[in-house]
Design an enzyme around this catalytic site. Sequence first.
Site, short mmCIF file in Angstrom:
data_model
loop_
_atom_site.label_atom_id
_atom_site.label_comp_id
_atom_site.label_asym_id
_atom_site.label_seq_id
_atom_site.Cartn_x
_atom_site.Cartn_y
_atom_site.Cartn_z
N GLU A 240 53.05 22.41 -21.85
CA GLU A 240 53.54 21.03 -21.68
C GLU A 240 52.62 20.05 -22.39
O GLU A 240 53.07 19.10 -23.03
CB GLU A 240 53.63 20.67 -20.20
CG GLU A 240 54.78 21.37 -19.49
CD GLU A 240 54.64 21.33 -17.97
OE1 GLU A 240 54.22 20.29 -17.45
OE2 GLU A 240 54.92 22.35 -17.33
N SER B 121 49.85 23.98 -8.09
CA SER B 121 50.14 22.63 -7.62
C SER B 121 49.21 22.32 -6.46
O SER B 121 48.79 23.22 -5.72
CB SER B 121 51.60 22.57 -7.17
OG SER B 121 51.76 21.60 -6.17
N HIS C 94 72.90 25.75 -28.99
CA HIS C 94 73.18 24.72 -27.96
C HIS C 94 72.64 25.13 -26.59
O HIS C 94 73.19 24.75 -25.56
CB HIS C 94 74.68 24.44 -27.85
CG HIS C 94 75.35 24.22 -29.16
ND1 HIS C 94 75.45 22.99 -29.77
CD2 HIS C 94 75.94 25.10 -30.01
CE1 HIS C 94 76.08 23.11 -30.91
NE2 HIS C 94 76.38 24.38 -31.10
N LYS D 79 53.78 27.28 -6.59
CA LYS D 79 53.92 26.87 -7.99
C LYS D 79 52.94 27.56 -8.93
O LYS D 79 51.79 27.77 -8.63
CB LYS D 79 53.72 25.35 -8.12
CG LYS D 79 54.84 24.52 -7.56
CD LYS D 79 56.17 24.71 -8.26
CE LYS D 79 56.23 24.03 -9.61
NZ LYS D 79 56.25 22.57 -9.51
#
Length: 458
Positions: free
Chosen positions: A289, A276, A155, A282
Amino acid sequence: MPLWAGRFKKELDSKTNDFNSSIKFDKRMYKQDIQGSIAHATMLGNQKIIDASESEKIIKSLKEILVDLENGNLEIDRNAEDIHMFVESELTNRIGATGKRLHTARSRNDQVAVDIRLYLRDEAYEIISLLKELIEVIIRKAAENTKTIMPGYTHLQRAQPITFAHHMMAYAEMFMRDIDRMKDVIKRMNVNPLGSCALAGTTHNINRELTSELLGFDSPCNNSLDGVSDRDFVLEMASTLSIIMVHMSRFSEEIILWCSWEFKFVELDDAFSTGSSIMPQKKNPDITELIRGKSGRVFGHLTGLLTMMKGQPLAYNKDMQEDKEAIFDSIDNTKMCIYTFIPMLDTMKVIKENMENAAKKGFINATDCADYLVKKGLPFREAYKITGTIVAYAIDNNKTLDTLSLEEYKQYSSLFDKDIYDAIDLINCVNLRTSFGGPAPSIVEKHIEMLKEKLNNI
Ligand code: ARG
């Protein structure tokens, strides 16, 4: 005029021709189409259905067409209806009337079924070798981290202590199953539809065993209707690719989480991360992704293919032309994902301290505390309850199980003694989990050896 002119008085409307044509995407099967035609021509000559000299002439010209296509001396005509029509008309252009004999005892229906099987078989082997490479990298990462303790989760809550090697080896198992599944796909794919002709075989004395042997198929298919209308192997391949992408996507999701400041368990190499355009700090795990995102289209193609097949009466219907773009896209994308993932994983830095620090929090040794009481004679359910109460006490008092004093332990059970600290020590907790398949370094090392051996035999 197309090869099927004769019955027709007009040419196909040009927009309809574009709509009907598959050359833009089936041209990639040119090699398999020629390979199939060479086998067919060999068989026709062998069986004396055409003269041996004609068979030789056809084969020679087909080989030349292949060479010309490969070295760019011949371009595929974008106006051809499909790759089969293109190769045949090119052959006829080159050798005249003899070329027209090639299509004896054959139809594009069995031809396309052969081509796609040959094409997918090659791709399946390539995907197996890519998966092998991926598993080798996973195993290497595991071997370097058999003692790197990290929290195991359920979980997404810290659950019990494991090692990074144990976690990695779970993925190795998944990808091993994918290899197995792909081999299974090849097994059922590797049956020869050539000789099914349009749907009902032929009155010519063909030799289907011979073409099977020449094309590396295990045997001819048993039923000519099935031969031209079966696309189960495309569905199976699409499904196997989808399962590979499920695995790639889950792995990616974990790496994305692990890259976050909240976890910081790993760091990706600069060569496999992006920045970024506005936020200078970043470092984004775009690759993972994108893999997670691309899984969607691969699953979509599986659904598309199942739906495309489900309403078709036997035997061939043009609907089946739709199988190609879908399965090709699934293959291309899955391959690209594995291909990019391998060096990314290989160069990924494992931040052991952060994994170990996370393992120290979250009471992941609570089960071991309960097991300690069980080993002292308490039924597990009672031990579970006592440990739960101790955890609640520790949370309230901002302590962990290893910072509680023996007096505190004894308040909950007189069975507690000094050796509780050994029992809940994280290193011991992992080392003692020696049950088969468990995270103890000794067990994972054996697993690694076993898998290496298995990989060598693929
Ligand atoms: N381009 C077709 C396909 O991909 C080849 C078979 C065509 N057969 C036919 N009878 N129209 O399915």
